[in-house]
Design a protein around this motif. Structure first.
Motif, short mmCIF file in Angstrom:
data_model
loop_
_atom_site.label_atom_id
_atom_site.label_comp_id
_atom_site.label_asym_id
_atom_site.label_seq_id
_atom_site.Cartn_x
_atom_site.Cartn_y
_atom_site.Cartn_z
N TYR A 123 5.64 2.87 2.33
CA TYR A 123 5.27 1.55 1.81
C TYR A 123 4.81 0.67 2.95
O TYR A 123 5.56 0.43 3.91
CB TYR A 123 6.46 0.91 1.09
CG TYR A 123 7.06 1.79 0.01
CD1 TYR A 123 6.48 1.84 -1.25
CD2 TYR A 123 8.19 2.55 0.26
CE1 TYR A 123 7.01 2.64 -2.25
CE2 TYR A 123 8.73 3.36 -0.72
CZ TYR A 123 8.14 3.40 -1.97
OH TYR A 123 8.67 4.21 -2.95
N THR A 124 3.58 0.19 2.85
CA THR A 124 3.01 -0.71 3.85
C THR A 124 2.71 -2.04 3.18
O THR A 124 1.93 -2.10 2.22
CB THR A 124 1.71 -0.13 4.45
OG1 THR A 124 1.99 1.18 4.96
CG2 THR A 124 1.20 -1.02 5.57
N PRO B 201 -5.54 9.12 -4.66
CA PRO B 201 -4.97 8.96 -3.29
C PRO B 201 -5.51 7.75 -2.55
O PRO B 201 -4.82 7.19 -1.69
CB PRO B 201 -5.39 10.27 -2.60
CG PRO B 201 -5.66 11.24 -3.71
CD PRO B 201 -6.19 10.43 -4.84
N THR C 244 1.59 5.15 0.02
CA THR C 244 0.97 6.41 0.44
C THR C 244 1.97 7.54 0.24
O THR C 244 3.13 7.42 0.64
CB THR C 244 0.55 6.35 1.92
OG1 THR C 244 -0.27 5.19 2.13
CG2 THR C 244 -0.23 7.60 2.30
N LYS D 148 0.87 -1.16 0.00
CA LYS D 148 0.00 0.00 0.00
C LYS D 148 0.91 1.21 0.00
O LYS D 148 1.65 1.46 0.96
CB LYS D 148 -0.89 -0.01 1.24
CG LYS D 148 -1.70 1.25 1.46
CD LYS D 148 -2.82 1.38 0.46
CE LYS D 148 -3.69 2.59 0.78
NZ LYS D 148 -4.76 2.79 -0.21
N THR E 97 -6.13 4.78 -3.77
CA THR E 97 -5.54 3.53 -4.27
C THR E 97 -4.03 3.66 -4.43
O THR E 97 -3.27 2.93 -3.82
CB THR E 97 -6.18 3.15 -5.61
OG1 THR E 97 -6.11 4.26 -6.51
CG2 THR E 97 -7.64 2.78 -5.42
N GLY E 98 -3.58 4.58 -5.27
CA GLY E 98 -2.15 4.86 -5.38
C GLY E 98 -1.40 3.89 -6.28
O GLY E 98 -1.97 3.05 -6.99
N PHE F 253 7.25 8.79 -0.09
CA PHE F 253 6.39 7.62 -0.17
C PHE F 253 6.56 6.74 1.07
O PHE F 253 7.66 6.55 1.56
CB PHE F 253 6.72 6.79 -1.42
CG PHE F 253 6.31 7.45 -2.71
CD1 PHE F 253 4.98 7.45 -3.11
CD2 PHE F 253 7.25 8.08 -3.50
CE1 PHE F 253 4.60 8.06 -4.30
CE2 PHE F 253 6.88 8.70 -4.69
CZ PHE F 253 5.55 8.70 -5.09
N THR G 43 3.21 11.14 1.18
CA THR G 43 3.17 12.13 2.26
C THR G 43 4.15 13.25 1.97
O THR G 43 4.87 13.23 0.96
CB THR G 43 3.51 11.46 3.61
OG1 THR G 43 4.87 10.99 3.56
CG2 THR G 43 2.59 10.29 3.89
#
Length: 299
Positions: A62-63, A259, A54, A52, A261-262, A60, A56
């Motif tokens: 990363y999850t 935002p 995101t 995932k 989904t990305g 970036f 910021t």
């Protein structure tokens, strides 16, 4: 006397190099470009598809998400599976039409008549002009559609004679008649090149035996260009599934900048799409490879 294993391996390497070395040298520039410019983005997109992503203020984040992005593509997303199935249906109808159309036109252009080089150039011109942004602009201006659908009420005719689930794809194929004309130039040239590989003496021999042109086509021409049919099928699949106005690729781009989904979800959609195309290419290659082996076995 049996040679030692290192000498046998060395001799085998030299034999293979003499047989395929020139081909490898021609591939070397492409291989260098692939490793330098494409390999890392491909691996990185595969990594992103399992995360995932995101954006910021610090960059970036990363999850790790595992297979969740791939599951969401078919379970949560209501648009991607529908667009994927519809576009697959359209392309599976258009691809054989393009190949058959290219085969018929190439048969005509392979005949000896005045000005045939001009006609060959005319069929190839769309390959030069109708690409990328030019093609997008042409379709935006309505140049990609032919008005005969409305003039002759083709929609109702298709609905009355075609099963309900195929009405949409068939209508879309008819609307994309221009694409069939524009996207057949390379295939026509490949078929014409394939005809040149068949010896003229074979045609002269069967003509002496009393064979008609129809018999010559089915007994000599068609079997002789089977490898070129497979090549054109593979080329057409890749060409159409990377079509600039492809709705599936448009969904990938839309999710990339969304935002919610990305990049991670968009990469998962792209890899699903790539996997389907890869399987289709593998099936076509396997089918024609098997037919070539049968032909070689009979020979």
């Amino acid at each position: 006397m049996k040679l030692p294993l290192p000498q046998r391996n060395k001799g085998y390497f030299h034999y293979k190099w003499k047989q395929y070395g020139v081909g490898y040298l021609f591939m070397l520039p492409w291989l260098i470009g692939f490793l330098a410019l494409i390999a890392f983005p491909i691996v990185w997109s595969l990594f992103l598809s399992f995360n995932k992503v995101t954006l910021t203020a610090k960059g970036f984040i990363y999850t790790w998400a595992g297979m969740q992005n791939f599951k969401d593509a078919f379970i949560v997303d209501n648009e991607f599976p529908v667009q994927l199935i519809l576009y697959m249906q359209q392309m599976l109808l258009i691809i054989p039409i393009i190949v058959i159309f290219a085969l018929l036109v190439s048969l005509l252009l392979n005949q000896k008549f005045p000005g045939r080089f001009v006609y060959r150039a005319i069929f190839f011109l769309p390959v030069i002009f109708a690409t990328g942004q030019v093609l997008t602009e042409l379709f935006a201006q309505g140049a990609g559609e032919i008005p005969f659908m409305e003039q002759y009420n083709i929609d109702s005719l298709v609905q009355n004679n075609v099963g309900g689930q195929f009405v949409g794809p068939v209508v879309e194929v008819l609307k994309r008649t221009v694409i069939i004309l524009w996207y057949s130039g390379v295939q026509i040239l490949i078929f014409i090149a394939g005809f040149q590989t068949i010896s003229k003496s074979v045609y002269e021999a069967v003509r002496i035996d009393g064979a008609s042109p129809w018999d010559s086509f089915w007994k000599i021409t068609l079997p002789g260009i089977v490898p070129f049919i497979s090549l054109n099928l593979l080329y057409t699949i890749v060409d159409l599934f990377t079509f600039p106005l492809n709705p599936v690729l448009e969904l990938v781009r839309k999710n990339m900048f969304n935002p919610a989904t990305g990049y991670g979800y968009a990469s998962a959609l792209a890899w699903i799409y790539f996997a389907i195309i890869f399987v289709l290419l593998a099936v076509v290659s396997w089918m024609f490879g098997r037919s070539a082996k049968r032909k070689g076995g009979r020979a």
